[in-house]
Design an enzyme around this catalytic site. Sequence first.
Site, PDB file in Angstrom:
ATOM      1  N   GLY A  60       0.827  -1.200   0.000  1.00 43.90           N
ATOM      2  CA  GLY A  60       0.000   0.000   0.000  1.00 43.90           C
ATOM      3  C   GLY A  60       0.857   1.244   0.000  1.00 43.90           C
ATOM      4  N   GLN A  65       3.066   9.953   1.530  1.00 43.96           N
ATOM      5  CA  GLN A  65       4.359   9.297   1.303  1.00 43.96           C
ATOM      6  C   GLN A  65       5.041   9.796   0.026  1.00 43.96           C
ATOM      7  OE1 GLN A  65       2.661   5.131   2.037  1.00 43.96           O
ATOM      8  NE2 GLN A  65       4.747   4.941   2.794  1.00 43.96           N
ATOM      9  N   CYS A 102       6.827  -0.597   6.303  1.00 42.16           N
ATOM     10  CA  CYS A 102       6.312   0.573   5.585  1.00 42.16           C
ATOM     11  C   CYS A 102       7.372   1.045   4.596  1.00 42.16           C
ATOM     12  CB  CYS A 102       5.997   1.681   6.594  1.00 42.16           C
ATOM     13  SG  CYS A 102       5.412   3.213   5.840  1.00 42.16           S
ATOM     14  N   LEU A 103       6.930   1.440   3.410  1.00 40.74           N
ATOM     15  CA  LEU A 103       7.877   1.898   2.389  1.00 40.74           C
ATOM     16  C   LEU A 103       8.633   3.152   2.841  1.00 40.74           C
ATOM     17  CD1 LEU A 103       5.732   1.370  -0.843  1.00 40.74           C
ATOM     18  CD2 LEU A 103       7.676  -0.010  -0.074  1.00 40.74           C
ATOM     19  N   HIS A 144      -3.391   0.679   8.107  1.00 43.84           N
ATOM     20  CA  HIS A 144      -2.056   1.284   8.023  1.00 43.84           C
ATOM     21  C   HIS A 144      -2.083   2.523   7.109  1.00 43.84           C
ATOM     22  CE1 HIS A 144       2.524   0.761   7.509  1.00 43.84           C
ATOM     23  NE2 HIS A 144       2.202   1.641   6.582  1.00 43.84           N
ATOM     24  N   GLU A 145      -2.723   2.384   5.939  1.00 46.55           N
ATOM     25  CA  GLU A 145      -2.747   3.507   4.976  1.00 46.55           C
ATOM     26  C   GLU A 145      -3.625   4.648   5.496  1.00 46.55           C
ATOM     27  OE1 GLU A 145      -0.492   3.362   2.887  1.00 46.55           O
ATOM     28  OE2 GLU A 145      -0.147   1.219   3.108  1.00 46.55           O
ATOM     29  N   HIS A 148      -1.720   6.755   7.845  1.00 41.33           N
ATOM     30  CA  HIS A 148      -0.824   7.700   7.159  1.00 41.33           C
ATOM     31  C   HIS A 148      -1.537   9.032   6.903  1.00 41.33           C
ATOM     32  CE1 HIS A 148       2.981   5.823   6.155  1.00 41.33           C
ATOM     33  NE2 HIS A 148       2.404   4.736   5.696  1.00 41.33           N
TER      34      HIS A 148
HETATM   35 NI    NI Z   1       3.247   2.879   5.302  1.00 38.70          NI
END
Ligand code: NI
Length: 166
Positions: A60, A65, A102-103, A144-145, A148
């Site tokens: 995701g 981000q 997480c990216l 999670h998203e 963010h």
């Molecule tokens: Ni993330």
Amino acid sequence: YIDICRLAASWRKKMATRKILLKGEKALNSHCRPVTEFNDRLHTLLDDMKETLYKAQGYGLAAPQVGILKRVAVIDVGEGYIELINPEILDPEGEQRDVEGCLSCPDVWGYVKRPYSCTLRAQDRNGEYYEMKLEGLFCRCACHETDHLDGKLFVDLVDEFVKPEE
Ligand code: NI
């Protein structure tokens, strides 16, 4: 003959990857604004985010981000690609505890508790509302998203960090 205008238009519409911001960048701790206009600009953002997600091989990606403070995210946990505009997590039920990453936090992994299932209510790229019942990894990723979009990172929810080789 070659239709130059159409060629140029399709070239412009080509997807592009965007730079993924890392923990420490202010955008990742910011509250994002709701989307009110479902226009070409939004569609380009979504296309770019999809490309960026697949290139990074993540599950995701949320707009902050890539430095855009709007309530937009994309997800693909292997159960189909979805776009989330102004998402809400409703009816969280049960509990799951699993390792998350997480990216924006490369090489950081840790156990996070999340609801086992939820109802995702969001809008698609045209502004149409939809609801999906999610469970397991799909539910985890949607939570999670959505976090963010409120400037929250998973690392603050970790109850036990793990090393990649464990
Ligand atoms: Ni993330």
